[in-house]
Write a protein that holds these residues in place. Structure first.
Motif, short mmCIF file in Angstrom:
data_model
loop_
_atom_site.label_atom_id
_atom_site.label_comp_id
_atom_site.label_asym_id
_atom_site.label_seq_id
_atom_site.Cartn_x
_atom_site.Cartn_y
_atom_site.Cartn_z
N GLY A 98 0.79 -1.23 0.00
CA GLY A 98 0.00 0.00 0.00
C GLY A 98 0.82 1.28 0.00
O GLY A 98 0.26 2.37 0.08
N PHE A 99 2.13 1.17 -0.07
CA PHE A 99 2.98 2.36 -0.13
C PHE A 99 2.84 3.03 -1.49
O PHE A 99 2.63 2.37 -2.50
CB PHE A 99 4.45 1.98 0.07
N GLN A 100 2.99 4.35 -1.50
CA GLN A 100 3.01 5.11 -2.73
C GLN A 100 4.24 6.01 -2.76
O GLN A 100 4.69 6.48 -1.71
CB GLN A 100 1.74 5.95 -2.87
N THR A 101 4.79 6.21 -3.93
CA THR A 101 5.96 7.07 -4.08
C THR A 101 5.53 8.52 -3.96
O THR A 101 4.60 8.96 -4.63
CB THR A 101 6.65 6.83 -5.43
N ILE A 102 6.21 9.26 -3.07
CA ILE A 102 5.89 10.67 -2.88
C ILE A 102 7.04 11.58 -3.30
O ILE A 102 6.86 12.79 -3.38
CB ILE A 102 5.46 10.97 -1.43
N HIS A 103 8.21 11.00 -3.60
CA HIS A 103 9.35 11.81 -4.02
C HIS A 103 10.45 10.89 -4.55
O HIS A 103 10.55 9.73 -4.13
CB HIS A 103 9.88 12.60 -2.82
N SER A 104 11.26 11.40 -5.44
CA SER A 104 12.46 10.70 -5.88
C SER A 104 13.60 11.69 -5.93
O SER A 104 13.39 12.90 -6.14
CB SER A 104 12.24 10.04 -7.24
N TYR A 105 14.81 11.19 -5.72
CA TYR A 105 15.98 12.06 -5.72
C TYR A 105 17.24 11.23 -5.93
O TYR A 105 17.23 10.01 -5.77
CB TYR A 105 16.08 12.87 -4.42
N ALA A 106 18.32 11.90 -6.29
CA ALA A 106 19.64 11.28 -6.38
C ALA A 106 20.48 11.82 -5.23
O ALA A 106 20.50 13.04 -4.99
CB ALA A 106 20.30 11.59 -7.72
N ASP A 107 21.16 10.92 -4.52
CA ASP A 107 21.99 11.37 -3.40
C ASP A 107 23.35 11.87 -3.89
O ASP A 107 23.60 11.93 -5.10
CB ASP A 107 22.12 10.28 -2.34
N GLU A 108 24.21 12.22 -2.96
CA GLU A 108 25.51 12.80 -3.30
C GLU A 108 26.41 11.84 -4.08
O GLU A 108 27.31 12.27 -4.79
CB GLU A 108 26.22 13.25 -2.02
N GLN A 109 26.15 10.53 -3.96
CA GLN A 109 26.92 9.53 -4.70
C GLN A 109 26.28 9.21 -6.05
O GLN A 109 26.76 8.35 -6.77
CB GLN A 109 27.08 8.24 -3.88
N GLY A 110 25.17 9.87 -6.37
CA GLY A 110 24.49 9.62 -7.63
C GLY A 110 23.54 8.44 -7.60
O GLY A 110 23.06 8.00 -8.64
N ILE A 111 23.24 7.91 -6.41
CA ILE A 111 22.30 6.79 -6.26
C ILE A 111 20.89 7.36 -6.24
O ILE A 111 20.61 8.33 -5.51
CB ILE A 111 22.59 5.98 -4.99
N ASP A 112 20.00 6.77 -7.04
CA ASP A 112 18.61 7.22 -7.10
C ASP A 112 17.79 6.54 -6.01
O ASP A 112 17.92 5.33 -5.78
CB ASP A 112 18.01 6.90 -8.47
N TRP A 113 16.93 7.32 -5.37
CA TRP A 113 16.09 6.85 -4.26
C TRP A 113 14.65 7.24 -4.50
O TRP A 113 14.36 8.28 -5.09
CB TRP A 113 16.56 7.48 -2.94
N LEU A 114 13.75 6.42 -3.97
CA LEU A 114 12.32 6.73 -3.95
C LEU A 114 11.90 6.87 -2.49
O LEU A 114 12.19 5.99 -1.67
CB LEU A 114 11.52 5.59 -4.58
N VAL A 115 11.25 7.96 -2.16
CA VAL A 115 10.65 8.12 -0.84
C VAL A 115 9.21 7.65 -0.98
O VAL A 115 8.47 8.13 -1.85
CB VAL A 115 10.71 9.58 -0.35
N VAL A 116 8.83 6.69 -0.15
CA VAL A 116 7.49 6.11 -0.23
C VAL A 116 6.80 6.24 1.13
O VAL A 116 7.46 6.30 2.16
CB VAL A 116 7.53 4.63 -0.69
N ALA A 117 5.48 6.29 1.09
CA ALA A 117 4.70 6.42 2.32
C ALA A 117 3.47 5.53 2.25
O ALA A 117 2.90 5.31 1.18
CB ALA A 117 4.30 7.87 2.54
N TRP A 118 3.08 5.03 3.40
CA TRP A 118 1.86 4.22 3.55
C TRP A 118 0.90 5.04 4.39
O TRP A 118 1.12 5.27 5.58
CB TRP A 118 2.19 2.90 4.22
N ASP A 119 -0.16 5.52 3.77
CA ASP A 119 -1.12 6.42 4.40
C ASP A 119 -2.20 5.59 5.09
O ASP A 119 -3.05 4.99 4.44
CB ASP A 119 -1.74 7.32 3.32
N TRP A 120 -2.17 5.59 6.42
CA TRP A 120 -3.15 4.81 7.18
C TRP A 120 -4.46 5.56 7.36
O TRP A 120 -5.44 4.99 7.83
CB TRP A 120 -2.58 4.44 8.54
N ARG A 121 -4.53 6.82 6.97
CA ARG A 121 -5.78 7.57 7.09
C ARG A 121 -6.81 7.08 6.08
O ARG A 121 -7.99 7.33 6.25
CB ARG A 121 -5.53 9.06 6.85
N VAL A 122 -6.37 6.39 5.02
CA VAL A 122 -7.28 5.96 3.96
C VAL A 122 -7.56 4.46 4.02
O VAL A 122 -8.17 3.93 3.11
CB VAL A 122 -6.73 6.34 2.57
N ILE A 123 -7.10 3.80 5.06
CA ILE A 123 -7.33 2.34 5.18
C ILE A 123 -8.62 2.08 5.92
O ILE A 123 -8.93 2.68 6.88
CB ILE A 123 -6.14 1.66 5.87
#
Length: 185
Positions: free
Chosen positions: A160-185
């Motif tokens: 149930g997680f959804q991606t809320i942001h993506s970014y590349a860190d200082e080493q050039g590694i790509d990351w996805l910030v994901v969140a599971w919203d329990w208000r909608v369950i």
């Protein structure tokens, strides 16, 4: 078998051994690609700090830890250096139209299922245990996933997680910030 429980301080070394064996630098490339991997190495001090504020969900088969999903309170995440980037990033993010700063949230430090126990629903059990333990206190759970870790991305989306942001860190590694919203369950 593989029942959810919480980590005891006497089990930290077993958790750290499981973590060590699943760190990306200890896996062959094909295994990391197909089975997923861990990027960050938490110390015993980090785990003890997490345990101070929140119980740490694990699964066990007998006395063997088969999986874990580290819960990290906002206060503990400020004290753990490897979480600093995610902590700073989340301050400016939103989830389903609401600023995270207006929500009660905590961080997933890391999730891991032991080889030989994958594909048995342990990942889902760990996250369901999170919801049972923390949904009365928090609105959502936030974590980040390496963009290269496709297995982890798929498993988090399934829960149930959804991606809320993506970014590349200082080493050039790509990351996805994901969140599971329990208000909608």
């Amino acid at each position: 078998m593989n029942h959810p429980t919480t980590l005891e301080s006497t089990e930290i070394n077993a958790l750290l051994a499981l973590q060590h064996s699943n760190l990306v630098q200890h896996l062959e490339a094909a295994a990391a690609a197909s089975q997923g991997f861990l990027t960050f190495q938490y110390s015993e001090t980090d785990i003890l700090r997490m345990m101070k504020d929140m119980p740490q969900p694990i699964t066990k088969a007998g006395d063997d830890i088969t999986g874990y999903a580290l819960a990290t309170s906002p206060a503990a995440s400020n004290d753990i250096e490897i979480m600093n980037t995610m902590v700073k990033l989340t301050a400016g993010l939103s989830l389903n139209g609401t600023s995270l700063s207006d929500l009660r949230y905590y961080f997933m430090g890391q999730v891991c299922v032991k080889e030989g126990h994958r594909g048995q629903g342990i990942f889902d059990k760990l996250y369901e245990h999170h919801r049972e333990l923390f949904a009365d206190t928090y609105d959502c759970l936030v974590t980040e996933i390496s963009a290269a870790n496709l297995r982890s991305q798929a498993a988090h989306a399934r829960v149930g997680f959804q991606t809320i942001h993506s970014y590349a860190d200082e080493q050039g590694i790509d990351w996805l910030v994901v969140a599971w919203d329990w208000r909608v369950i």
